[in-house]
Design a protein around this motif. Sequence first.
Motif, PDB file in Angstrom:
ATOM      1  N   ASP A 230       0.809  -1.214   0.000  1.00 59.85           N
ATOM      2  CA  ASP A 230       0.000   0.000   0.000  1.00 59.85           C
ATOM      3  C   ASP A 230       0.840   1.260   0.000  1.00 59.85           C
ATOM      4  O   ASP A 230       0.316   2.367   0.062  1.00 59.85           O
ATOM      5  N   GLY A 231       2.178   1.093  -0.059  1.00 56.80           N
ATOM      6  CA  GLY A 231       3.053   2.254  -0.149  1.00 56.80           C
ATOM      7  C   GLY A 231       3.311   2.974   1.146  1.00 56.80           C
ATOM      8  O   GLY A 231       3.702   4.141   1.149  1.00 56.80           O
ATOM      9  N   LYS A 232       3.084   2.308   2.260  1.00 56.06           N
ATOM     10  CA  LYS A 232       3.347   2.934   3.548  1.00 56.06           C
ATOM     11  C   LYS A 232       4.838   3.229   3.689  1.00 56.06           C
ATOM     12  O   LYS A 232       5.678   2.461   3.260  1.00 56.06           O
ATOM     13  N   THR A 233       5.138   4.364   4.300  1.00 60.14           N
ATOM     14  CA  THR A 233       6.541   4.748   4.469  1.00 60.14           C
ATOM     15  C   THR A 233       7.218   3.969   5.586  1.00 60.14           C
ATOM     16  O   THR A 233       8.430   3.786   5.570  1.00 60.14           O
ATOM     17  N   ASN A 234       6.442   3.483   6.553  1.00 67.95           N
ATOM     18  CA  ASN A 234       6.998   2.725   7.670  1.00 67.95           C
ATOM     19  C   ASN A 234       6.472   1.295   7.641  1.00 67.95           C
ATOM     20  O   ASN A 234       5.263   1.062   7.678  1.00 67.95           O
ATOM     21  N   SER A 235       7.382   0.343   7.561  1.00 66.99           N
ATOM     22  CA  SER A 235       6.991  -1.059   7.517  1.00 66.99           C
ATOM     23  C   SER A 235       6.598  -1.555   8.898  1.00 66.99           C
ATOM     24  O   SER A 235       7.050  -1.035   9.921  1.00 66.99           O
ATOM     25  N   HIS A 236       5.794  -2.598   8.928  1.00 65.92           N
ATOM     26  CA  HIS A 236       5.419  -3.250  10.181  1.00 65.92           C
ATOM     27  C   HIS A 236       6.659  -3.933  10.756  1.00 65.92           C
ATOM     28  O   HIS A 236       7.501  -4.442  10.002  1.00 65.92           O
ATOM     29  N   PRO A 237       6.806  -3.964  12.083  1.00 69.00           N
ATOM     30  CA  PRO A 237       7.980  -4.609  12.682  1.00 69.00           C
ATOM     31  C   PRO A 237       8.207  -6.042  12.205  1.00 69.00           C
ATOM     32  O   PRO A 237       9.348  -6.461  12.015  1.00 69.00           O
ATOM     33  N   LEU A 314      15.719  -4.903  12.726  1.00 70.05           N
ATOM     34  CA  LEU A 314      14.567  -4.552  13.562  1.00 70.05           C
ATOM     35  C   LEU A 314      14.964  -3.600  14.683  1.00 70.05           C
ATOM     36  O   LEU A 314      14.296  -2.586  14.915  1.00 70.05           O
ATOM     37  N   THR A 315      16.061  -3.914  15.371  1.00 75.58           N
ATOM     38  CA  THR A 315      16.517  -3.045  16.461  1.00 75.58           C
ATOM     39  C   THR A 315      16.934  -1.685  15.945  1.00 75.58           C
ATOM     40  O   THR A 315      16.647  -0.653  16.563  1.00 75.58           O
ATOM     41  N   TYR A 316      17.602  -1.680  14.797  1.00 74.36           N
ATOM     42  CA  TYR A 316      18.031  -0.410  14.190  1.00 74.36           C
ATOM     43  C   TYR A 316      16.828   0.468  13.841  1.00 74.36           C
ATOM     44  O   TYR A 316      16.776   1.646  14.181  1.00 74.36           O
ATOM     45  N   GLU A 317      15.858  -0.117  13.149  1.00 77.18           N
ATOM     46  CA  GLU A 317      14.688   0.653  12.705  1.00 77.18           C
ATOM     47  C   GLU A 317      13.845   1.140  13.888  1.00 77.18           C
ATOM     48  O   GLU A 317      13.409   2.295  13.915  1.00 77.18           O
TER      49      GLU A 317
END
Length: 326
Positions: A230-237, A314-317
């Motif tokens: 859907d083009g979200k800028t933030n991905s789900h964890p 994951l920790t970085y993001e």
Amino acid sequence: MSTSAATSTSTSTKNCLRLDDFIAGWIGGAASVVVGHPLDTVKTRLQAGKGYNSMFHCVLTIYRKETVTGFFKGMSFPLASIAVYNSMVFGFFNNTQRLISKYRYGDGRHPCGMLDLTLASMLTGLVSVGLGAPVDLVKIRLQMQTQTVLAENLHLAANTSTGANIPLRSVEMAGQRLYRGPIHCISSILQTEGVPGLYRGAGAMLLRDVPGYVLYFIPYTIVCDLLSPDGKTNSHPFSIWLAGGLAGSISWVTATPADVVKSRMQADGQLHRKYKGVLHCIIHSYRTEGLQVFFRGASVNAIRGFPMSATMFLTYELSLKFFRSF
């Protein structure tokens, strides 16, 4: 591309590195070292050591002879240096993307194409060797200290009363240590081999990391994009975790042949130098152990690559998101 770790950084910073990049890089890198180091020790022993029939046999041998602490040998130095290393890797990667975008599209915030991402990844792998080679060298030298030192590496001989030289088959050095710790290891290498000694195996590391980072950042970006249609800028964890894990496994498995050569060259030279260079190491390993030697530790790399890289990304993001929420 907005779902990649690097691109999320580049879209939120304009012309300079931010401190949160360095902090997030340290946190993510430190977490990945703790998660991945035990299997990294197994991988190094399989690639550069002798006497192991399989990954399972190697794990049992280390545990029986050295207990659980044997899996964490050499961890202090990469853990301490991972802040600088990961800050450099992610910082350089992000800035390179911005420079490429500014040069090609006139705007440093313009999303990079696949070719741009490939170029940035290759340059990152090239630059990372400058710091990564000494870190890996010290880590491997500390990890390999409990190995049996073979006579063919030492060129030792026992003198009989008649004066004849009888080659020793092997010399067991169990319980003895060449290095008291990472600082002593560095000073010993500098004294005996000079600054070039810290970069032993750097050529093999270039063969590993230049394509390795391409197969690290690109799969991560592709998987994140596929999981965020859907083009979200933030991905789900979960998407970040899965993409990071898959990218790590792909990168490490494909890099195994070069990693074997690097590990052997860096483990070599503790008491006597066996390999003259990268090409000599490749030829000698092939002639003595066959083609399969270059895939030794591939299963370990595949297994450790997933949790290590998943934890890293994951920790970085999440750390970056937390710092930039203020």
